[in-house]
Design a protein around this motif. Structure first.
Motif, PDB file in Angstrom:
ATOM      1  N   SER A 251       0.815  -1.215   0.000  1.00  0.00           N
ATOM      2  CA  SER A 251       0.000   0.000   0.000  1.00  0.00           C
ATOM      3  C   SER A 251       0.848   1.265   0.000  1.00  0.00           C
ATOM      4  O   SER A 251       0.371   2.330  -0.420  1.00  0.00           O
ATOM      5  CB  SER A 251      -0.932   0.003   1.220  1.00  0.00           C
ATOM      6  N   SER A 252       2.091   1.169   0.458  1.00  0.00           N
ATOM      7  CA  SER A 252       2.986   2.323   0.444  1.00  0.00           C
ATOM      8  C   SER A 252       4.243   2.051  -0.372  1.00  0.00           C
ATOM      9  O   SER A 252       5.249   2.747  -0.226  1.00  0.00           O
ATOM     10  CB  SER A 252       3.383   2.721   1.875  1.00  0.00           C
ATOM     11  N   ASN A 253       4.177   1.055  -1.219  1.00  0.00           N
ATOM     12  CA  ASN A 253       5.348   0.704  -2.025  1.00  0.00           C
ATOM     13  C   ASN A 253       5.430   1.609  -3.257  1.00  0.00           C
ATOM     14  O   ASN A 253       4.416   1.923  -3.875  1.00  0.00           O
ATOM     15  CB  ASN A 253       5.278  -0.755  -2.463  1.00  0.00           C
ATOM     16  N   VAL A 254       6.635   2.006  -3.599  1.00  0.00           N
ATOM     17  CA  VAL A 254       6.886   2.834  -4.775  1.00  0.00           C
ATOM     18  C   VAL A 254       8.004   2.197  -5.589  1.00  0.00           C
ATOM     19  O   VAL A 254       8.645   1.240  -5.155  1.00  0.00           O
ATOM     20  CB  VAL A 254       7.258   4.281  -4.382  1.00  0.00           C
ATOM     21  N   THR A 255       8.244   2.736  -6.773  1.00  0.00           N
ATOM     22  CA  THR A 255       9.155   2.084  -7.708  1.00  0.00           C
ATOM     23  C   THR A 255      10.567   1.950  -7.150  1.00  0.00           C
ATOM     24  O   THR A 255      11.204   0.901  -7.315  1.00  0.00           O
ATOM     25  CB  THR A 255       9.206   2.859  -9.030  1.00  0.00           C
ATOM     26  N   GLN A 256      11.086   2.999  -6.488  1.00  0.00           N
ATOM     27  CA  GLN A 256      12.454   2.944  -6.006  1.00  0.00           C
ATOM     28  C   GLN A 256      12.630   1.881  -4.917  1.00  0.00           C
ATOM     29  O   GLN A 256      13.666   1.199  -4.871  1.00  0.00           O
ATOM     30  CB  GLN A 256      12.932   4.304  -5.511  1.00  0.00           C
ATOM     31  N   TYR A 257      11.639   1.719  -4.056  1.00  0.00           N
ATOM     32  CA  TYR A 257      11.738   0.695  -3.028  1.00  0.00           C
ATOM     33  C   TYR A 257      11.453  -0.692  -3.614  1.00  0.00           C
ATOM     34  O   TYR A 257      12.042  -1.684  -3.193  1.00  0.00           O
ATOM     35  CB  TYR A 257      10.756   1.003  -1.887  1.00  0.00           C
ATOM     36  N   TRP A 258      10.568  -0.775  -4.581  1.00  0.00           N
ATOM     37  CA  TRP A 258      10.248  -2.046  -5.221  1.00  0.00           C
ATOM     38  C   TRP A 258      11.453  -2.586  -5.977  1.00  0.00           C
ATOM     39  O   TRP A 258      11.693  -3.804  -6.000  1.00  0.00           O
ATOM     40  CB  TRP A 258       9.059  -1.864  -6.160  1.00  0.00           C
ATOM     41  N   ALA A 270      17.228  -8.755 -12.769  1.00  0.00           N
ATOM     42  CA  ALA A 270      16.850  -8.215 -14.072  1.00  0.00           C
ATOM     43  C   ALA A 270      15.643  -7.295 -13.951  1.00  0.00           C
ATOM     44  O   ALA A 270      15.617  -6.197 -14.526  1.00  0.00           O
ATOM     45  CB  ALA A 270      16.559  -9.352 -15.043  1.00  0.00           C
ATOM     46  N   LYS A 271      14.626  -7.713 -13.183  1.00  0.00           N
ATOM     47  CA  LYS A 271      13.442  -6.869 -12.996  1.00  0.00           C
ATOM     48  C   LYS A 271      13.791  -5.613 -12.198  1.00  0.00           C
ATOM     49  O   LYS A 271      13.270  -4.517 -12.482  1.00  0.00           O
ATOM     50  CB  LYS A 271      12.348  -7.660 -12.279  1.00  0.00           C
ATOM     51  N   GLY A 272      14.649  -5.767 -11.192  1.00  0.00           N
ATOM     52  CA  GLY A 272      15.080  -4.592 -10.439  1.00  0.00           C
ATOM     53  C   GLY A 272      15.813  -3.589 -11.308  1.00  0.00           C
ATOM     54  O   GLY A 272      15.609  -2.379 -11.199  1.00  0.00           O
ATOM     55  N   ALA A 273      16.658  -4.102 -12.207  1.00  0.00           N
ATOM     56  CA  ALA A 273      17.360  -3.214 -13.141  1.00  0.00           C
ATOM     57  C   ALA A 273      16.393  -2.562 -14.117  1.00  0.00           C
ATOM     58  O   ALA A 273      16.572  -1.398 -14.498  1.00  0.00           O
ATOM     59  CB  ALA A 273      18.423  -4.010 -13.895  1.00  0.00           C
ATOM     60  N   THR A 274      15.356  -3.294 -14.509  1.00  0.00           N
ATOM     61  CA  THR A 274      14.363  -2.747 -15.432  1.00  0.00           C
ATOM     62  C   THR A 274      13.644  -1.550 -14.818  1.00  0.00           C
ATOM     63  O   THR A 274      13.458  -0.511 -15.466  1.00  0.00           O
ATOM     64  CB  THR A 274      13.347  -3.827 -15.816  1.00  0.00           C
ATOM     65  N   ILE A 275      13.235  -1.687 -13.566  1.00  0.00           N
ATOM     66  CA  ILE A 275      12.583  -0.565 -12.882  1.00  0.00           C
ATOM     67  C   ILE A 275      13.545   0.615 -12.761  1.00  0.00           C
ATOM     68  O   ILE A 275      13.156   1.777 -12.949  1.00  0.00           O
ATOM     69  CB  ILE A 275      12.086  -1.000 -11.495  1.00  0.00           C
ATOM     70  N   SER A 276      14.806   0.331 -12.472  1.00  0.00           N
ATOM     71  CA  SER A 276      15.789   1.408 -12.344  1.00  0.00           C
ATOM     72  C   SER A 276      15.963   2.161 -13.650  1.00  0.00           C
ATOM     73  O   SER A 276      16.096   3.391 -13.657  1.00  0.00           O
ATOM     74  CB  SER A 276      17.133   0.824 -11.892  1.00  0.00           C
ATOM     75  N   VAL A 277      15.952   1.443 -14.769  1.00  0.00           N
ATOM     76  CA  VAL A 277      16.088   2.097 -16.071  1.00  0.00           C
ATOM     77  C   VAL A 277      14.905   3.018 -16.331  1.00  0.00           C
ATOM     78  O   VAL A 277      15.062   4.144 -16.827  1.00  0.00           O
ATOM     79  CB  VAL A 277      16.227   1.045 -17.186  1.00  0.00           C
ATOM     80  N   ILE A 278      13.709   2.558 -15.998  1.00  0.00           N
ATOM     81  CA  ILE A 278      12.514   3.389 -16.183  1.00  0.00           C
ATOM     82  C   ILE A 278      12.602   4.658 -15.330  1.00  0.00           C
ATOM     83  O   ILE A 278      12.279   5.766 -15.791  1.00  0.00           O
ATOM     84  CB  ILE A 278      11.245   2.591 -15.838  1.00  0.00           C
ATOM     85  N   MET A 279      13.090   4.520 -14.100  1.00  0.00           N
ATOM     86  CA  MET A 279      13.242   5.683 -13.230  1.00  0.00           C
ATOM     87  C   MET A 279      14.315   6.624 -13.748  1.00  0.00           C
ATOM     88  O   MET A 279      14.187   7.855 -13.631  1.00  0.00           O
ATOM     89  CB  MET A 279      13.581   5.219 -11.814  1.00  0.00           C
ATOM     90  N   ILE A 280      15.383   6.065 -14.329  1.00  0.00           N
ATOM     91  CA  ILE A 280      16.452   6.899 -14.875  1.00  0.00           C
ATOM     92  C   ILE A 280      15.920   7.799 -15.981  1.00  0.00           C
ATOM     93  O   ILE A 280      16.321   8.965 -16.106  1.00  0.00           O
ATOM     94  CB  ILE A 280      17.608   6.008 -15.385  1.00  0.00           C
ATOM     95  N   VAL A 281      15.001   7.273 -16.791  1.00  0.00           N
ATOM     96  CA  VAL A 281      14.412   8.069 -17.872  1.00  0.00           C
ATOM     97  C   VAL A 281      13.687   9.279 -17.300  1.00  0.00           C
ATOM     98  O   VAL A 281      13.842  10.420 -17.792  1.00  0.00           O
ATOM     99  CB  VAL A 281      13.459   7.207 -18.713  1.00  0.00           C
ATOM    100  N   PHE A 282      12.896   9.076 -16.233  1.00  0.00           N
ATOM    101  CA  PHE A 282      12.180  10.191 -15.622  1.00  0.00           C
ATOM    102  C   PHE A 282      13.146  11.182 -14.971  1.00  0.00           C
ATOM    103  O   PHE A 282      12.944  12.403 -15.047  1.00  0.00           O
ATOM    104  CB  PHE A 282      11.181   9.672 -14.592  1.00  0.00           C
ATOM    105  N   VAL A 283      14.196  10.672 -14.329  1.00  0.00           N
ATOM    106  CA  VAL A 283      15.176  11.553 -13.701  1.00  0.00           C
ATOM    107  C   VAL A 283      15.920  12.376 -14.754  1.00  0.00           C
ATOM    108  O   VAL A 283      16.184  13.572 -14.561  1.00  0.00           O
ATOM    109  CB  VAL A 283      16.161  10.736 -12.842  1.00  0.00           C
ATOM    110  N   MET A 284      16.251  11.756 -15.881  1.00  0.00           N
ATOM    111  CA  MET A 284      16.915  12.488 -16.960  1.00  0.00           C
ATOM    112  C   MET A 284      16.001  13.572 -17.518  1.00  0.00           C
ATOM    113  O   MET A 284      16.458  14.684 -17.838  1.00  0.00           O
ATOM    114  CB  MET A 284      17.335  11.516 -18.067  1.00  0.00           C
ATOM    115  N   PHE A 285      14.711  13.272 -17.644  1.00  0.00           N
ATOM    116  CA  PHE A 285      13.756  14.286 -18.096  1.00  0.00           C
ATOM    117  C   PHE A 285      13.717  15.456 -17.125  1.00  0.00           C
ATOM    118  O   PHE A 285      13.733  16.633 -17.540  1.00  0.00           O
ATOM    119  CB  PHE A 285      12.372  13.668 -18.240  1.00  0.00           C
ATOM    120  N   ALA A 286      13.665  15.165 -15.821  1.00  0.00           N
ATOM    121  CA  ALA A 286      13.664  16.227 -14.818  1.00  0.00           C
ATOM    122  C   ALA A 286      14.972  17.006 -14.853  1.00  0.00           C
ATOM    123  O   ALA A 286      14.986  18.232 -14.657  1.00  0.00           O
ATOM    124  CB  ALA A 286      13.430  15.641 -13.430  1.00  0.00           C
TER     125      ALA A 286
END
Length: 300
Positions: A251-258, A270-286
């Motif tokens: 209920s309080s889980n988010v992508t970085q902790y997941w 592999a799945k953990g790295a996949t989530i990290s790549v998705i987050m990197i895209v958003f961080v690069m946009f910011a």
């Protein structure tokens, strides 16, 4: 090699070396792990194949399987709520404090300094403090809410699925508000006082001066503050680890902790790295938004 060294000694290549050395250091420490993480998101990696290079390439299989999991959508929604609510709360309260201390009354400087205590404290320490504040049985927040008549009983902020994410949001707003206040205070200090005096002589009230002078002049600073808030909020991990551990029932889980849970609890690297790549895209946009905002501010 001798020519390069002689040019550096003579001062001709000193500016190049001054940029090349830290850039090489940054690319070594950040670039190699980043490329390694991106490659791992396209491979099949488990605990036994982590230390080898003979891992099979699976293409976008990790991405498709990740978005097909039942918990992905709720966690993405939690992340969106956490980021938007945290940035909005930090910005609104921080802007209000910046405007308050901009009046430059006696004691404003040391009072402003007290607000920075939250920013310099480690995230785990802040999480531990808010764990006590948000305790369902003896927490200060529940005592305060009962005293002012908002609630009749205790709210179990950390263990109730309806409140667990908001518990971390409240702690994160408290953590980042002072940083927003300082950046916005710097932006306010760059607005000429003559503009307000002229507008006041023309009959503009405080709200009109805020909308016609303060906000337009603060546009670049506001963009930079929001972009930095997005970067820092997407990287927030300590508060979740200290307060809720992503629970109860995600209920309080988010992508970085997941991403951390998948990698170091379920050993699905592999799945953990996949989530990290998705987050990197958003961080690069910011980051792009932040760079454009600061460039506009420098030109202005």
């Amino acid at each position: 090699m001798k020519k390069i060294l002689s040019s550096i000694i003579d001062g001709k290549g000193f500016d190049i070396a001054l940029v090349a050395l830290p850039l090489t250091f940054l690319l070594t420490l950040s670039g190699i792990p980043l490329v390694y993480n991106v490659l791992m998101s396209f491979q099949q990696v488990d605990l036994f194949s982590l230390g080898t290079f003979g891992r099979p390439f699976v293409g976008f299989k990790n991405y498709t399987e990740l978005f097909a999991q039942l918990e992905t959508s709720p966690i993405l929604l939690n992340t969106a709520l956490f980021v938007s609510a945290s940035i909005a709360g930090q910005f609104v309260i921080g802007f209000g404090l910046a405007l308050f201390f901009w009046m430059n009354f006696p004691g404003a400087s040391w009072m402003r300094g007290l607000f920075l205590v939250s920013w310099v404290m480690p995230g785990l320490v802040v999480g531990a403090i808010w764990s006590w504040i948000l305790s369902g049985d003896f927490g200060v927040l529940n005592f305060f809410l009962r005293e002012i008549g908002v609630t009749d009983g205790n709210i179990f902020w950390r263990s109730d699925p309806h409140y667990s994410l908001w518990a971390v949001i409240i702690a994160n707003i408290w953590l980042g508000t002072s940083f927003n206040m300082i950046l916005l205070s710097v932006g306010l200090s760059g607005i000429p006082k003559d503009l307000y005096e002229t507008a006041e002589l023309d009959g503009a009230n405080a709200l009109q001066r805020f909308w016609t002078i303060t906000l337009p002049m603060m546009r670049a600073t506001i963009g930079a503050v929001i972009a930095l808030g997005l970067i820092f909020t997407l990287q927030q991990f300590d508060l979740f680890a200290a307060i809720t551990s992503g629970g109860p029932h995600n209920s309080s889980n988010v992508t970085q902790y997941w991403a951390w849970e998948l990698s170091f609890r379920q050993y699905d690297f592999a799945k953990g790295a996949t989530i990290s790549v998705i987050m990197i895209v958003f961080v690069m946009f910011a980051s792009i938004v932040y760079v454009r905002s600061t460039r506009h501010e420098v030109r202005g």
